[in-house]
Design an enzyme around this catalytic site. Structure first.
Site, PDB file in Angstrom:
ATOM      1  N   ASP A   1       0.881  -1.253  -0.064  1.00  0.00           N
ATOM      2  CA  ASP A   1       0.028  -0.105   0.021  1.00  0.00           C
ATOM      3  C   ASP A   1       0.792   1.202  -0.071  1.00  0.00           C
ATOM      4  O   ASP A   1       1.393   1.629   1.166  1.00  0.00           O
ATOM      5  CB  ASP A   1      -0.818  -0.141   1.268  1.00  0.00           C
TER       6      ASP A   1
ATOM      7  N   GLY B   1      -0.091   4.384  -0.182  1.00  0.00           N
ATOM      8  CA  GLY B   1      -0.946   5.217   0.657  1.00  0.00           C
ATOM      9  C   GLY B   1      -0.751   5.231   2.053  1.00  0.00           C
ATOM     10  O   GLY B   1      -1.442   5.810   2.693  1.00  0.00           O
TER      11      GLY B   1
ATOM     12  N   THR C   1      -6.215   4.570  13.178  1.00  0.00           N
ATOM     13  CA  THR C   1      -7.735   4.597  13.020  1.00  0.00           C
ATOM     14  C   THR C   1      -7.770   4.195  11.389  1.00  0.00           C
ATOM     15  O   THR C   1      -7.289   4.761  10.438  1.00  0.00           O
ATOM     16  CB  THR C   1      -8.280   5.906  13.058  1.00  0.00           C
TER      17      THR C   1
ATOM     18  N   SER D   1     -12.941   1.071   9.197  1.00  0.00           N
ATOM     19  CA  SER D   1     -13.640  -0.288   9.612  1.00  0.00           C
ATOM     20  C   SER D   1     -13.508  -0.308  11.080  1.00  0.00           C
ATOM     21  O   SER D   1     -13.897  -1.247  11.567  1.00  0.00           O
ATOM     22  CB  SER D   1     -13.430  -1.434   8.938  1.00  0.00           C
TER      23      SER D   1
ATOM     24  N   ASP E   1      -1.691   5.454  -5.158  1.00  0.00           N
ATOM     25  CA  ASP E   1      -1.992   4.818  -4.146  1.00  0.00           C
ATOM     26  C   ASP E   1      -2.337   3.319  -4.615  1.00  0.00           C
ATOM     27  O   ASP E   1      -3.667   2.879  -4.864  1.00  0.00           O
ATOM     28  CB  ASP E   1      -3.187   5.299  -3.310  1.00  0.00           C
TER      29      ASP E   1
ATOM     30  N   THR F   1      -5.661   1.729  -2.963  1.00  0.00           N
ATOM     31  CA  THR F   1      -6.958   2.035  -3.073  1.00  0.00           C
ATOM     32  C   THR F   1      -7.573   1.523  -4.429  1.00  0.00           C
ATOM     33  O   THR F   1      -6.467   1.340  -5.512  1.00  0.00           O
ATOM     34  CB  THR F   1      -7.024   3.814  -3.158  1.00  0.00           C
ATOM     35  N   THR F   2      -8.826   1.278  -4.459  1.00  0.00           N
ATOM     36  CA  THR F   2      -9.496   0.079  -5.421  1.00  0.00           C
ATOM     37  C   THR F   2      -9.631   1.415  -6.517  1.00  0.00           C
ATOM     38  O   THR F   2      -9.272   1.030  -7.764  1.00  0.00           O
ATOM     39  CB  THR F   2     -10.517  -0.305  -5.055  1.00  0.00           C
TER      40      THR F   2
END
Length: 410
Positions: free
Chosen positions: A103, A105, A145, A148, A275, A278-279
């Protein structure tokens, strides 16, 4: 379920000396059908990840924070779009093995410990007691954080290995409960660079697309290269563009041109986070609306806030430019599936930051795997830059020139 995040944020780095050759690490793409793809949830995750939403509105749940992993396509109709890519992390001399998120990001590195009371029993748990090389920090506990939920734990360090690269004392968080906040620690990627483990200050990504007909749970998901690139996966040169900020917090580029059907769409140039975790692609409401206005018969979705719909039979030909070449996105990647079951209208893969709260230094665009699956991507630490290249035929590309003709907007 316990997941790890591979920390890949960029920090200022000095020149590197020669070390080992690049290591090419196969990725896995997981396809599941137990839960439908939820575009609202995906958009919400992005807002939380980039502080576009007030933390007080976060959902609190009694489970570990759900960070994107592998390339989890959660339903047949959206099997090409729930993009999450994964690889293996090995901790300490006893070779405790965990799965991580590749990831770009995020800089957070954490995993659940055996003292965790909220983690699923089938998740791998880190056993500090059997690691002679683990060192607990005297610092107070930290919290992280996510959309979810949140995680809380103590800072520690241990020997960490991935793909043949090893950091003898990597900082991370040992999670034992849930709360909120953000971890600041030296990422694994930066630690490797600081230890001069790389012969080249690059890491390359080829994110493979899944076949719509695939029935297997896990399929090859591409290749991640540490310390260089994989020349068999791209053709021509890599078009590098320098990061637009001297002290960036993310891998940033300036989105300068968007084309639809070969015609340029008027947008306000803005900072874009590149990123892999991210999808979809997320951007400012005005610009996203202008993009979809160029697609015949498209309109804002009345069902999914922030998304646009268009006839499922349409082929949306779009490309993005970050100050260099224009990089096409295939029509298949622009379509994330029917707006509702059986609908003749489909949702587009570029959505808005509806309800987002902007802030100084934050990117206005998040460029996720909808785009990144169509290029070979290289993140370079020195000089700080991001590069894209045309996919080779081996990687599913045409192997030809990647730039496209652009007709200026009126």
């Amino acid at each position: 379920m316990s997941f790890l995040t591979l920390p890949l944020l960029l920090f200022a780095l000095s020149s590197l000396s020669l070390a080992v050759d690049p290591i090419h690490i196969p990725l896995t793409r997981r396809l599941t059908s137990s839960q439908p793809f939820d575009p609202i949830k995906e958009a919400y995750k992005v807002k939380v990840k980039y502080d576009f939403i007030d933390e007080s509105s976060l959902l609190r749940r009694g489970t570990s924070a759900g960070i994107p992993v592998i390339n989890q396509a959660r339903s047949a109709s959206h099997s090409l779009h729930q993009a999450k890519y994964q690889q293996t992390f090995v901790l300490n001399f006893r070779a405790q093995t965990f799965t991580i998120v590749l990831d770009t990001g995020s800089s957070d590195l954490w995993f659940a410990s055996t003292s965790c009371q909220i983690c699923r029993t089938n998740a791998p748990l880190f056993q500090t007691a059997i690691s002679q090389s683990f060192r607990a920090s005297t610092d107070p506990g930290v919290t992280i954080t996510y959309a979810s939920g949140a995680v809380k734990g103590a800072i520690g360090s241990d020997k960490v290995t991935m793909g043949g690269f090893t950091i003898s004392s990597q900082t991370f968080v040992v999670v034992d409960s849930a709360t909120s906040d953000i971890l600041q620690a030296t990422p694994f990627w930066q630690a490797l660079l600081n230890d001069k483990k790389f012969s080249s200050p690059d890491m390359g990504f080829w994110l493979a697309k899944a076949s719509p007909s695939s029935k297997t749970t896990e399929v090859p998901g591409g290749v991640f290269t540490l310390g260089g690139t994989n020349s068999s996966l791209y053709s021509g040169s890599i078009d590098f563009q320098k990061l637009p900020m001297s002290t960036p917090s993310f891998w940033l580029q300036n989105l300068t041109v968007v084309t639809v059907g070969g015609r340029s769409v008027q947008i306000a140039s803005g900072l874009s986070a590149i990123d892999t975790g991210t999808t979809l692609i997320v951007g400012p409401s005005t610009d996203v609306a202008a993009i979809w206005a160029a697609v015949p018969n498209s309109s804002p979705s009345e069902i999914v806030e922030g998304f646009f719909r268009f006839p499922c039979t349409a082929h949306v030909n779009m490309s993005l430019s970050f100050g260099g070449k224009a990089w096409p996105i295939t029509p298949q990647d622009m379509n994330i599936g029917p707006e509702t079951t059986g609908s003749s209208f489909c949702l587009g893969a570029i959505n808005t930051m509806a309800g987002a709260v902007s802030g100084p230094g934050l990117p206005s665009w998040i460029i996720g795997d909808t785009f990144l699956k169509n290029v070979y991507t290289v993140f370079r630490a020195s000089p700080p830059s991001v590069g894209f290249a045309q996919l080779s035929t081996l990687a599913g590309g045409t192997g030809g020139p990647s730039s496209v003709s652009v007709i200026p907007c009126n």
